[in-house]
Scaffold this motif. Structure first.
Motif, PDB file in Angstrom:
ATOM      1  N   ASN A 139       2.615  -9.510  -3.723  1.00 57.23           N
ATOM      2  CA  ASN A 139       3.263  -8.650  -2.735  1.00 57.23           C
ATOM      3  C   ASN A 139       2.668  -8.897  -1.357  1.00 57.23           C
ATOM      4  O   ASN A 139       1.453  -8.937  -1.184  1.00 57.23           O
ATOM      5  CB  ASN A 139       3.116  -7.183  -3.126  1.00 57.23           C
ATOM      6  CG  ASN A 139       4.011  -6.283  -2.296  1.00 57.23           C
ATOM      7  OD1 ASN A 139       5.086  -6.682  -1.873  1.00 57.23           O
ATOM      8  ND2 ASN A 139       3.573  -5.073  -2.069  1.00 57.23           N
TER       9      ASN A 139
ATOM     10  N   VAL B 242      12.101  -9.752  -6.088  1.00 56.28           N
ATOM     11  CA  VAL B 242      11.357 -10.450  -5.041  1.00 56.28           C
ATOM     12  C   VAL B 242      12.282 -10.614  -3.844  1.00 56.28           C
ATOM     13  O   VAL B 242      13.328 -11.263  -3.943  1.00 56.28           O
ATOM     14  CB  VAL B 242      10.858 -11.829  -5.526  1.00 56.28           C
ATOM     15  CG1 VAL B 242      10.021 -12.492  -4.457  1.00 56.28           C
ATOM     16  CG2 VAL B 242      10.084 -11.703  -6.819  1.00 56.28           C
TER      17      VAL B 242
ATOM     18  N   PHE C  78       8.105  -9.839  -0.629  1.00 60.34           N
ATOM     19  CA  PHE C  78       7.757  -8.514  -1.116  1.00 60.34           C
ATOM     20  C   PHE C  78       8.208  -8.395  -2.563  1.00 60.34           C
ATOM     21  O   PHE C  78       9.315  -8.803  -2.911  1.00 60.34           O
ATOM     22  CB  PHE C  78       8.415  -7.434  -0.251  1.00 60.34           C
ATOM     23  CG  PHE C  78       7.930  -7.487   1.164  1.00 60.34           C
ATOM     24  CD1 PHE C  78       6.717  -6.944   1.521  1.00 60.34           C
ATOM     25  CD2 PHE C  78       8.674  -8.119   2.144  1.00 60.34           C
ATOM     26  CE1 PHE C  78       6.252  -7.005   2.821  1.00 60.34           C
ATOM     27  CE2 PHE C  78       8.225  -8.205   3.442  1.00 60.34           C
ATOM     28  CZ  PHE C  78       7.018  -7.639   3.790  1.00 60.34           C
ATOM     29  N   VAL C  79       7.335  -7.855  -3.389  1.00 59.25           N
ATOM     30  CA  VAL C  79       7.588  -7.754  -4.830  1.00 59.25           C
ATOM     31  C   VAL C  79       7.655  -6.282  -5.202  1.00 59.25           C
ATOM     32  O   VAL C  79       6.729  -5.523  -4.933  1.00 59.25           O
ATOM     33  CB  VAL C  79       6.475  -8.466  -5.629  1.00 59.25           C
ATOM     34  CG1 VAL C  79       6.765  -8.415  -7.108  1.00 59.25           C
ATOM     35  CG2 VAL C  79       6.308  -9.899  -5.155  1.00 59.25           C
ATOM     36  N   ASP C  80       8.758  -5.890  -5.814  1.00 57.18           N
ATOM     37  CA  ASP C  80       8.989  -4.506  -6.230  1.00 57.18           C
ATOM     38  C   ASP C  80       9.525  -4.489  -7.657  1.00 57.18           C
ATOM     39  O   ASP C  80      10.047  -5.499  -8.141  1.00 57.18           O
ATOM     40  CB  ASP C  80      10.014  -3.836  -5.315  1.00 57.18           C
ATOM     41  CG  ASP C  80       9.514  -3.698  -3.895  1.00 57.18           C
ATOM     42  OD1 ASP C  80       8.431  -3.115  -3.720  1.00 57.18           O
ATOM     43  OD2 ASP C  80      10.198  -4.177  -2.968  1.00 57.18           O
TER      44      ASP C  80
ATOM     45  N   ARG D 111       1.402   3.350  -4.771  1.00 55.98           N
ATOM     46  CA  ARG D 111       1.171   2.481  -5.918  1.00 55.98           C
ATOM     47  C   ARG D 111       1.323   3.264  -7.219  1.00 55.98           C
ATOM     48  O   ARG D 111       1.859   2.782  -8.195  1.00 55.98           O
ATOM     49  CB  ARG D 111      -0.206   1.851  -5.836  1.00 55.98           C
ATOM     50  CG  ARG D 111      -0.471   0.907  -6.998  1.00 55.98           C
ATOM     51  CD  ARG D 111      -1.755   0.187  -6.835  1.00 55.98           C
ATOM     52  NE  ARG D 111      -1.612  -0.729  -5.723  1.00 55.98           N
ATOM     53  CZ  ARG D 111      -2.611  -1.358  -5.168  1.00 55.98           C
ATOM     54  NH1 ARG D 111      -3.833  -1.169  -5.584  1.00 55.98           N
ATOM     55  NH2 ARG D 111      -2.412  -2.184  -4.172  1.00 55.98           N
TER      56      ARG D 111
ATOM     57  N   LYS E 251       2.792  -8.406  -9.337  1.00 50.16           N
ATOM     58  CA  LYS E 251       3.183  -7.538  -8.223  1.00 50.16           C
ATOM     59  C   LYS E 251       2.007  -7.339  -7.281  1.00 50.16           C
ATOM     60  O   LYS E 251       2.153  -7.441  -6.061  1.00 50.16           O
ATOM     61  CB  LYS E 251       3.668  -6.195  -8.757  1.00 50.16           C
ATOM     62  CG  LYS E 251       4.088  -5.239  -7.680  1.00 50.16           C
ATOM     63  CD  LYS E 251       4.510  -3.919  -8.261  1.00 50.16           C
ATOM     64  CE  LYS E 251       4.741  -2.945  -7.118  1.00 50.16           C
ATOM     65  NZ  LYS E 251       4.490  -1.593  -7.478  1.00 50.16           N
ATOM     66  N   GLU E 252       0.838  -7.068  -7.830  1.00 53.01           N
ATOM     67  CA  GLU E 252      -0.342  -6.873  -6.995  1.00 53.01           C
ATOM     68  C   GLU E 252      -0.785  -8.171  -6.319  1.00 53.01           C
ATOM     69  O   GLU E 252      -1.236  -8.161  -5.178  1.00 53.01           O
ATOM     70  CB  GLU E 252      -1.482  -6.301  -7.829  1.00 53.01           C
ATOM     71  CG  GLU E 252      -1.241  -4.878  -8.269  1.00 53.01           C
ATOM     72  CD  GLU E 252      -2.323  -4.353  -9.191  1.00 53.01           C
ATOM     73  OE1 GLU E 252      -3.355  -5.040  -9.367  1.00 53.01           O
ATOM     74  OE2 GLU E 252      -2.138  -3.256  -9.741  1.00 53.01           O
TER      75      GLU E 252
END
Length: 145
Positions: free
Chosen positions: A98, A40, A108-110, A28, A94-95
């Protein structure tokens, strides 16, 4: 089957999985956002721009939410981009999103990376010369139509 149960433990936050909390905090820390744009992945083929916008709207002021589609078929490619007004809103999204479910799929988020420049199209093709008759001369093969 073991993969599914391990995946469920990871999503549920169980302490029995092989990932320690210190390694997750390191990941993180290294993936801190520098841009308000998020990538995403894992989107369902049924997810639309509106559904993506509705899912990410509670985390802050959305500038853009876009599902990337195939040019020829118009179907989703399974990923998209979400842009927020501030980096703090993007971090919250994102938090919050994800490894969550959207339209029945785990997304999934990056952080979004800049687009890589494309190569010129005819870079690797051999040089050929054209005669006025519609035929081309290829130096390795000969005459071609």
């Amino acid at each position: 089957m073991a993969f599914v149960s391990t995946f469920r433990r990871i999503l549920a936050g169980s302490n029995n999985n092989s990932l320690s909390s210190s390694s997750l905090s390191w990941v993180r820390h290294c993936s801190a956002l520098s841009s308000p744009k998020l990538f995403v992945s894992g989107l369902s083929r049924l997810t639309t721009n509106e559904k993506l916008q509705d899912a990410f709207a509670p985390f802050g002021e959305l500038v853009d939410a876009r599902v990337i589609t195939d040019r020829e078929t118009g179907r989703s490619k399974g990923f998209g981009f979400v842009t927020y007004a501030t980096v703090q809103d993007a971090e919250k999204a994102k938090e919050g999103m994800n490894a969550k479910f959207l339209d029945g799929w785990v997304i999934f988020v990056d952080p979004a990376r800049p687009r890589e420049p494309r190569r010129p199209l005819h870079q690797d093709q051999p040089q050929s010369s054209s005669s006025g008759s519609g035929f081309t001369t290829n130096k390795t093969i000969g005459w071609c139509k």
